[in-house]
Design an enzyme around this catalytic site. Structure first.
Site, short mmCIF file in Angstrom:
data_model
loop_
_atom_site.label_atom_id
_atom_site.label_comp_id
_atom_site.label_asym_id
_atom_site.label_seq_id
_atom_site.Cartn_x
_atom_site.Cartn_y
_atom_site.Cartn_z
N SER A 206 -4.82 17.81 -21.72
CA SER A 206 -4.51 16.53 -21.10
C SER A 206 -3.29 16.65 -20.44
O SER A 206 -3.17 17.66 -19.51
CB SER A 206 -4.58 15.27 -22.03
OG SER A 206 -4.60 14.13 -21.14
N ASP A 301 -15.58 12.60 -21.11
CA ASP A 301 -14.02 12.41 -20.84
C ASP A 301 -13.92 12.22 -19.27
O ASP A 301 -14.56 12.95 -18.52
CB ASP A 301 -13.47 13.75 -20.94
CG ASP A 301 -12.01 13.63 -20.90
OD1 ASP A 301 -11.43 12.87 -20.41
OD2 ASP A 301 -11.28 14.92 -20.82
N HIS A 331 -12.41 12.82 -25.01
CA HIS A 331 -10.88 13.19 -24.90
C HIS A 331 -10.19 12.64 -25.95
O HIS A 331 -10.32 11.35 -26.20
CB HIS A 331 -10.60 12.70 -23.56
CG HIS A 331 -9.17 13.06 -22.85
ND1 HIS A 331 -8.99 13.92 -22.09
CD2 HIS A 331 -7.82 12.72 -23.46
CE1 HIS A 331 -7.51 14.01 -21.76
NE2 HIS A 331 -7.09 13.17 -22.63
#
Length: 360
Positions: A206, A301, A331
């Protein structure tokens, strides 16, 4: 210094972790009574382990991160990561260190880090310099401890997890500058850290994937030795636009559009920062000459499409890239090694790609 604080799980947290870990060993069909009817979106079916986990998280939720105090939001992230971390992997060495990056520059700081090694000795192993996720605002070396243990154990390499400075205490581009300084330190002090100077990878999930990508671009642009590999999990690559995956998965799959809006507002100083490749690496004008990469995205995600776009831009520029969409995962699946076998499989696959690229 960073905003890292040690997290102490409560009895309730320990019980939740025990339940989540036990559920991780169950076949998916047995979880359907808890998970509910299969969720099908964009030709994908959500993993029942994650679907059940999302229901448990919703029952325990204190609200969206952006609606909590900063201190509470950080604590909730640590708790969530703990509950899905699974059984602790023992390694020969797990030790907290300090990267002495401060010096006389007031914009620099010594950074805490954690070193993981599957061997106890002087053997110079390959190393992954890892940057944790959390939107440049949340997360820590503790929240990603299980992930780093798994990578070090499965890949038989060292991992140095960096506790870079976060917003709002430190705004953009501090996190990017810390990540770059941390990589340079490991590269330039490989011998004393006991790592192979020809096999130094960077990676993260991320926001951490964003930072790893930025390190590769910045070192290439400076004409210096770049990382030998980049391992990008569900990377955030573009703050200037929203993709179709935001429309499909912007609510109800752990990371929400509201979370991302808050992370970005908290991290950047102005809208001009959104166009800076150090914040939005997808907006770089040149993708040639970057290190080989493995990019892993989650099907459910909001960041899926921008992560895959980044992989394609590198591949189009001649960079060796393996792109893998895990269509059933959310995610950030890399943290959930204790909640579903598919998360472990995704991590193992990524580590395999890294080992092949580093040739060890």
């Amino acid at each position: 210094m960073s905003g890292h604080r040690a997290y102490t799980p409560s009895l309730r947290d320990r019980l939740t972790k025990a339940v989540m870990t036990a559920a991780g060993y169950l076949p998916g069909p047995l979880l359907r009574p808890v998970a509910g009817a299969p969720r099908r979106v964009d030709g994908q079916v959500l993993d029942p382990h994650f679907q059940a986990g999302l229901r448990v998280i919703s029952l325990m939720s204190e609200g969206e991160y952006q609606d909590l105090t900063l201190e509470r939001a950080r604590s909730v992230v640590e708790r969530s990561a703990y509950t899905v971390s699974g059984r602790k992997i023992d390694l020969a060495v797990v030790t907290d260190i300090v990267l002495p990056l401060g010096g006389a520059d007031p914009d620099r700081a010594d950074l805490p880090a954690r070193l993981y090694s599957p061997v106890d000795g002087d053997e110079a192993l390959p190393v992954l310099v890892y940057f944790h996720g959390g939107g440049w605002v949340l997360g820590s070396i503790d929240s990603h401890d299980a992930t780093c243990r798994y990578i070090a154990d499965t890949g038989r390499l060292k991992v140095i997890s960096v506790d870079y400075r976060m917003a709002p205490e430190f705004l953009f581009p501090t996190a990017a500058e810390d990540a770059l300084a941390a990589f340079r330190y490991v590269r330039d002090h490989a011998a004393e850290l006991g790592v192979d100077p020809q096999r130094i990878a960077v990676g993260g999930d991320s926001a951490g994937g964003n930072l790893a990508a930025v390190v590769c671009q910045q070192t290439r642009d400076a004409g210096e030795k770049t990382p030998d590999f980049q391992l990008l999990f569900v990377p955030a690559t573009n703050m200037s636009a929203r993709t179709r995956s935001y429309e499909l998965f912007g609510d109800g799959y752990f990371l929400t559009r509201g979370n991302m809006d808050w992370y970005e507002r908290t991290y950047i100083r102005s809208d001009d920062d959104r166009l800076d490749p150090r914040a939005s690496p997808l907006l770089a004008t040149d993708f040639s000459g970057l290190p080989p990469a493995h990019v892993a995205t989650g099907g459910f995600d909001p960041l899926r499409d921008e992560g895959e776009a980044y992989a394609r831009r590198m591949a189009d520029a001649g960079v060796k890239v393996s792109l893998r969409r895990h269509p059933t995962l959310v995610h950030p699946f890399v943290n959930a090694v204790g909640a579903t076998p598919l998360a472990k499989a995704a991590l193992s696959e990524a580590v395999g790609a890294m080992r092949m690229a580093l040739a060890y």
